[in-house]
Design an enzyme around this catalytic site. Sequence first.
Site, PDB file in Angstrom:
ATOM      1  N   TYR A  24     -57.551 -23.615 -14.667  1.00  0.00           N
ATOM      2  CA  TYR A  24     -58.995 -24.424 -15.145  1.00  0.00           C
ATOM      3  C   TYR A  24     -58.826 -25.363 -16.286  1.00  0.00           C
ATOM      4  CZ  TYR A  24     -60.462 -20.185 -12.430  1.00  0.00           C
ATOM      5  OH  TYR A  24     -60.472 -19.227 -11.714  1.00  0.00           O
ATOM      6  N   TYR A  60     -69.325 -16.273  -6.731  1.00  0.00           N
ATOM      7  CA  TYR A  60     -68.107 -16.561  -6.893  1.00  0.00           C
ATOM      8  C   TYR A  60     -67.236 -15.464  -6.151  1.00  0.00           C
ATOM      9  CZ  TYR A  60     -63.541 -17.293  -9.048  1.00  0.00           C
ATOM     10  OH  TYR A  60     -62.042 -17.361  -9.137  1.00  0.00           O
ATOM     11  N   ASP A  85     -69.148  -7.803  -3.140  1.00  0.00           N
ATOM     12  CA  ASP A  85     -67.860  -7.981  -3.912  1.00  0.00           C
ATOM     13  C   ASP A  85     -68.306  -7.547  -5.331  1.00  0.00           C
ATOM     14  OD1 ASP A  85     -66.025  -9.115  -5.639  1.00  0.00           O
ATOM     15  OD2 ASP A  85     -66.192 -11.211  -4.927  1.00  0.00           O
ATOM     16  N   LYS A 131     -60.196  -6.616 -11.300  1.00  0.00           N
ATOM     17  CA  LYS A 131     -60.661  -6.642 -12.605  1.00  0.00           C
ATOM     18  C   LYS A 131     -60.417  -5.529 -13.269  1.00  0.00           C
ATOM     19  CE  LYS A 131     -61.889 -11.079 -12.626  1.00  0.00           C
ATOM     20  NZ  LYS A 131     -62.671 -11.718 -11.807  1.00  0.00           N
TER      21      LYS A 131
HETATM   22  C1  PLP Z   1     -62.668 -12.576 -10.593  1.00  0.00           C
HETATM   23  C2  PLP Z   1     -63.306 -12.308  -9.308  1.00  0.00           C
HETATM   24  C3  PLP Z   1     -62.615 -12.476  -8.076  1.00  0.00           C
HETATM   25  C4  PLP Z   1     -61.509 -13.239  -7.796  1.00  0.00           C
HETATM   26  O1  PLP Z   1     -60.491 -12.197  -8.351  1.00  0.00           O
HETATM   27  P1  PLP Z   1     -58.784 -12.803  -8.775  1.00  0.00           P
HETATM   28  O2  PLP Z   1     -58.299 -11.654  -9.090  1.00  0.00           O
HETATM   29  O3  PLP Z   1     -59.141 -13.962  -9.816  1.00  0.00           O
HETATM   30  O4  PLP Z   1     -58.372 -13.392  -7.454  1.00  0.00           O
HETATM   31  C5  PLP Z   1     -63.302 -12.489  -6.916  1.00  0.00           C
HETATM   32  N1  PLP Z   1     -64.824 -12.072  -7.092  1.00  0.00           N
HETATM   33  C6  PLP Z   1     -65.345 -11.677  -8.199  1.00  0.00           C
HETATM   34  C7  PLP Z   1     -66.923 -11.128  -8.126  1.00  0.00           C
HETATM   35  C8  PLP Z   1     -64.764 -11.970  -9.482  1.00  0.00           C
HETATM   36  O5  PLP Z   1     -65.289 -11.797 -10.678  1.00  0.00           O
END
Ligand code: PLP
Length: 417
Positions: free
Chosen positions: A14, A142, A236, A265
């Site tokens: 980024y 996202y 997600d 995460k």
């Molecule tokens: C960070 C994130 C992703 C992507 O995860 P990466 O490990 O960076 O590929 C997908 N969905 C959400 C909600 C996120 O916060």
Amino acid sequence: MTVSPAAGRLWLPYAQMQTAPAPLVARWTDGARIGLEDGRVLIDGIASWWTACHGYNHPHIRAAVSAQLERMPHVMLGGLVHEPALRLAERLSALLPGDLGRVFFAESGSVSVEVAIKMAVQYWLNRGQRGRTKLIAFRGGYHGDTLATMAVCDPEEGMHSLFSGVLPQHHIVDLPCDPASEAALDALLAERRGEVAAILAEPLVQGAGGMVFHDEAVLRSLRRLADRHGVLLILDEIFTGFGRTGTMFACEAAGIVPDIVTLSKALTGGTMALSAAVAREAVFEAFLSDDPMRALMHGPTFMGNPLACAAANASLDLFELEDRLAQVAAIGDQLRAELEPCRALPGVRDVRVRGAIGVVQLDRFPALTPLKQALAAEGVWVRPFRDVVYLTPCFTIGESEVSVLTGAIRRVLRSAF
Ligand SMILES: *Cc1c(COP(=O)(O)O)cnc(C)c1O
């Protein structure tokens, strides 16, 4: 053409490499602190993209990873299994609500979302329904940076116009936060259900898309609409999972069970790359057959890496041994009290807190570089993006450290506008 020499030969994320200011050089981490090469120490307000939920270098995770490193750093998960992965899958399935219990490991959040999408599409194929290839996802969402996940992000965030022709087309609509958008989603599903595989959403908090919150009723509405029209619901929880919003998983707060959930995460307490797509029994069963073509044909090389699974197991131990959710609630109260005064500042549009997430939203997109530099000069590591200055600290952060973070944000915003 100039590039900051501090970046060496790295191509940073980024970042416009020609104009980005020199990156800071990190040398050590401990708890909520990052030590820099130049001797400065920053209080970390964002826990490395909200991963390091127990603080950096937690001794329990470090010991578990070291012990695993001695025994077996890695072995492929194809045809072989191992205790750290078996145990982690067992524990995740016990922790997740309902019958979410079939755990497919990957190594990044984006890939786990891609796996969830493949699961959803093939679920319908395996049940003899062709043509269900579309996802319904939401503005402001996202889900990652890979091509398939860009296509289900907010159209702007996912750069849909720049990458048009490369990204598959899905339906990106408004979250059903009010009766009109709920009716619109209902109508879209009624019209298109034959081509829709799943609804995909971030529960309670749209994170990297702008730290926008919605309430539990929206999730219940998504579950209801998915059931009414017979499509799958994927949540997600890569951002929200593991306590960030106040419950272990955000879907628990709404009392709903998605058909597939994605995790990453904070899964390893922010120490190792690991993610998972976890499916309910009915999804898993659709893949059972004597036909090899009905299997899920996916397998990241480093999936279920034993070191990462050991870290994740140790992270789950810490959730059991120490009352992280109480810490989240206390951080939330403190953020609410100490960020609220920002509301009166010129240039501030909103202040909001959910769990251990504090957000100050500005009324415009500011010049980010001077803002970031002013925050670092205050001794804090806070990374505003778009129009938000946010805090997602580790859950073990001290009260006085939170005050340093909020004080820095108040001072910087007061002098910025
Ligand atoms: C960070 C994130 C992703 C992507 O995860 P990466 O490990 O960076 O590929 C997908 N969905 C959400 C909600 C996120 O916060």
